[in-house]
Write a protein that holds these residues in place. Structure first.
Motif, PDB file in Angstrom:
ATOM      1  N   HIS A 146      64.493 -20.767  74.315  1.00  0.00           N
ATOM      2  CA  HIS A 146      64.818 -21.869  75.218  1.00  0.00           C
ATOM      3  C   HIS A 146      66.176 -22.446  74.843  1.00  0.00           C
ATOM      4  O   HIS A 146      66.446 -22.687  73.670  1.00  0.00           O
ATOM      5  CB  HIS A 146      63.754 -22.959  75.125  1.00  0.00           C
ATOM      6  CG  HIS A 146      64.075 -24.164  75.934  1.00  0.00           C
ATOM      7  ND1 HIS A 146      64.682 -25.260  75.404  1.00  0.00           N
ATOM      8  CD2 HIS A 146      63.899 -24.427  77.246  1.00  0.00           C
ATOM      9  CE1 HIS A 146      64.859 -26.148  76.356  1.00  0.00           C
ATOM     10  NE2 HIS A 146      64.390 -25.665  77.474  1.00  0.00           N
ATOM     11  N   ASN A 147      67.030 -22.632  75.867  1.00  0.00           N
ATOM     12  CA  ASN A 147      68.379 -23.149  75.643  1.00  0.00           C
ATOM     13  C   ASN A 147      68.518 -24.519  76.250  1.00  0.00           C
ATOM     14  O   ASN A 147      68.066 -24.751  77.369  1.00  0.00           O
ATOM     15  CB  ASN A 147      69.399 -22.231  76.308  1.00  0.00           C
ATOM     16  CG  ASN A 147      69.702 -21.060  75.435  1.00  0.00           C
ATOM     17  OD1 ASN A 147      70.619 -21.097  74.649  1.00  0.00           O
ATOM     18  ND2 ASN A 147      68.890 -20.030  75.549  1.00  0.00           N
ATOM     19  N   LEU A 148      69.181 -25.411  75.526  1.00  0.00           N
ATOM     20  CA  LEU A 148      69.422 -26.754  76.061  1.00  0.00           C
ATOM     21  C   LEU A 148      70.567 -26.705  77.076  1.00  0.00           C
ATOM     22  O   LEU A 148      70.472 -27.262  78.155  1.00  0.00           O
ATOM     23  CB  LEU A 148      69.760 -27.692  74.902  1.00  0.00           C
ATOM     24  CG  LEU A 148      69.501 -29.166  75.077  1.00  0.00           C
ATOM     25  CD1 LEU A 148      68.071 -29.376  75.500  1.00  0.00           C
ATOM     26  CD2 LEU A 148      69.744 -29.885  73.783  1.00  0.00           C
ATOM     27  N   VAL A 149      71.651 -26.042  76.719  1.00  0.00           N
ATOM     28  CA  VAL A 149      72.782 -25.875  77.624  1.00  0.00           C
ATOM     29  C   VAL A 149      73.035 -24.388  77.717  1.00  0.00           C
ATOM     30  O   VAL A 149      73.483 -23.775  76.750  1.00  0.00           O
ATOM     31  CB  VAL A 149      74.037 -26.596  77.102  1.00  0.00           C
ATOM     32  CG1 VAL A 149      75.156 -26.436  78.092  1.00  0.00           C
ATOM     33  CG2 VAL A 149      73.743 -28.044  76.899  1.00  0.00           C
ATOM     34  N   MET A 150      72.727 -23.779  78.865  1.00  0.00           N
ATOM     35  CA  MET A 150      72.624 -22.338  78.863  1.00  0.00           C
ATOM     36  C   MET A 150      73.907 -21.617  79.217  1.00  0.00           C
ATOM     37  O   MET A 150      74.436 -20.870  78.400  1.00  0.00           O
ATOM     38  CB  MET A 150      71.524 -21.916  79.814  1.00  0.00           C
ATOM     39  CG  MET A 150      71.034 -20.556  79.497  1.00  0.00           C
ATOM     40  SD  MET A 150      69.646 -20.171  80.470  1.00  0.00           S
ATOM     41  CE  MET A 150      70.326 -20.299  82.079  1.00  0.00           C
ATOM     42  N   GLY A 151      74.405 -21.816  80.414  1.00  0.00           N
ATOM     43  CA  GLY A 151      75.522 -20.989  80.847  1.00  0.00           C
ATOM     44  C   GLY A 151      75.035 -19.614  81.238  1.00  0.00           C
ATOM     45  O   GLY A 151      74.025 -19.476  81.912  1.00  0.00           O
ATOM     46  N   ASP A 152      75.741 -18.585  80.767  1.00  0.00           N
ATOM     47  CA  ASP A 152      75.435 -17.219  81.164  1.00  0.00           C
ATOM     48  C   ASP A 152      74.341 -16.635  80.268  1.00  0.00           C
ATOM     49  O   ASP A 152      74.489 -16.646  79.051  1.00  0.00           O
ATOM     50  CB  ASP A 152      76.726 -16.398  81.059  1.00  0.00           C
ATOM     51  CG  ASP A 152      76.496 -14.980  81.505  1.00  0.00           C
ATOM     52  OD1 ASP A 152      75.555 -14.763  82.279  1.00  0.00           O
ATOM     53  OD2 ASP A 152      77.253 -14.100  81.063  1.00  0.00           O
ATOM     54  N   PRO A 153      73.242 -16.103  80.814  1.00  0.00           N
ATOM     55  CA  PRO A 153      72.180 -15.558  79.954  1.00  0.00           C
ATOM     56  C   PRO A 153      72.636 -14.397  79.079  1.00  0.00           C
ATOM     57  O   PRO A 153      72.220 -14.298  77.916  1.00  0.00           O
ATOM     58  CB  PRO A 153      71.129 -15.101  80.961  1.00  0.00           C
ATOM     59  CG  PRO A 153      71.395 -15.848  82.188  1.00  0.00           C
ATOM     60  CD  PRO A 153      72.844 -16.145  82.213  1.00  0.00           C
TER      61      PRO A 153
END
Lengths: 96, 163, 116
Positions: free
Chosen positions: B131-138
């Protein structure tokens, strides 16, 4: 300024912080959120034990911090397992 | 001789050195441990690299969790936290349980990521859900995790010792 | 105050600040996963700083090593607790989907399907 005075101020701040954690425990709105609050409360308990041991010059209180650390971990894992195994799906959603 | 046995020998050397001093103290044990480490790293090539790799990894973890806490503090104390959350699957190269556990704990302690679950995706690959808080590009997230953590862990655990 | 006492106070204040951040974070942040980020990371650093301050304060070699061991225990257990909580939250809790912009875990085939 004396070091004991600083430690008392920091104990007061920790108390306020603990009350903020209990706000999340009260608001919920569902068991996973309450488990997060419980985990943070055990962390606060360890921190308060460390500060209290320094303030009252009693190193034995640090043993209580060790026991709290282990029990907090076991309790959190137990809550997580309980939530995972239970089939309750009619919990309230996260809506504020 | 694998690394674990050599490390055990190093511990025994430290205990013996500490027990032969006038007063039995922890610093005596540490001195014996460091001396034994020096001797063993001369005898067994590759041992020093493995142990120093473990210490370097611990220092890297301590540094990254401090960075992570400042990042979380920034999000919590900003008036309007801008979050872009998402769950990304990361295919695993590590195989054993120990390596998977270390990788998952490291991901949880580093900035912006929490490991949720080790499962299998639709192709049957073993994947870690992060799980990412600030994701952007996977894809960028996947590449960062594989480069930053998995390669470091594999270098330590699969490094091996040349006797 | 001596230099040692000042450093103890600074280290404890660092820890107290992060504990306060984690407490405010679990109240303010919008959904259960972001609350776990606050409760898991900030409180790990906070406790470690406070225990390290306690270890320095008593000026006892064995107590200091015991505090280092306790910090190692916390570093080993708190991430596992956070992962277990987030997995339980994902699998059963009605999480707020509008905060998740990307979800690969929806096509996980290994997890138990909820029944009843």
């Amino acid at each position: 300024m004396n070091i004991d005075l600083w430690l008392e101020i920091m104990l007061a701040i920790m108390g306020v912080s603990l009350i903020i954690c209990f706000v999340r425990l009260y608001l919920g709105p569902n068991p996973p959120n309450r488990t997060v609050a419980f985990d943070t409360i055990t962390s606060h308990a360890i921190g308060i034990f460390a500060l209290l041991a320094m303030r009252s010059k009693a190193p034995a209180l640090l043993d209580a911090a060790i026991v709290t650390a282990v029990l907090g971990f076991v309790g959190t894992i137990m809550f997580a397992r309980y939530i995972e195994q239970s089939n309750l799906q009619d919990w309230e959603s996260d809506e504020e | 001789m694998n690394t674990r046995n050599i490390f055990l020998m190093n511990l025994i050397l430290g205990v013996v050195w500490g027990a032969l001093q006038e007063n039995i103290t922890a610093s005596g044990f540490l001195t014996g441990f460091v001396l034994g480490f020096l001797v063993l790293s001369v005898i067994y090539r590759g041992y020093a690299g493995t142990i120093l790799g473990i210490f370097g990894y611990i220092i890297f973890m301590v540094w990254s969790i401090i960075v992570a806490s400042f990042q979380v503090a920034g999000y919590v104390l900003s008036p309007q936290p801008k979050l872009d959350q998402g769950i990304v699957e990361v295919p695993l190269d590590v195989r054993s349980d120990l390596e998977t556990a270390i990788l998952a704990s490291s991901i949880t302690l580093t900035p912006g990521t929490i490991s949720i679950h080790v499962g299998r995706n639709q192709d049957g690959e073993r994947v870690l859900y992060v799980h990412n808080l600030v994701m952007g590009d996977p894809d960028e997230v996947r590449r960062t995790i594989k480069r930053e953590f998995e390669r470091r862990i594999l270098r330590v655990t699969r490094g091996g010792v040349i006797v | 105050m001596t230099l040692g006492e000042i450093s103890i106070v600074l280290l404890s204040a660092f820890g107290v600040f992060f504990m306060l951040v984690s407490a405010i974070g679990i109240v303010r942040l919008p959904d259960v996963f972001s609350r776990m980020h606050a409760g898991g990371k900030a409180s790990t650093v906070g406790i470690s700083a406070m225990l390290l301050a306690a270890g320095f304060y008593f000026f006892d070699e064995f107590l200091f090593y015991r505090m280092l061991l306790l910090i190692a225990l916390l570093f080993a257990t708190l991430p596992i607790a956070t992962s277990a909580m987030s997995r339980a939250a994902y699998l059963t809790g009605p999480i707020k989907r509008k905060h998740l912009n990307h979800d690969d875990m929806a096509n996980d085939i290994s997890r138990k399907q909820p029944t009843g």
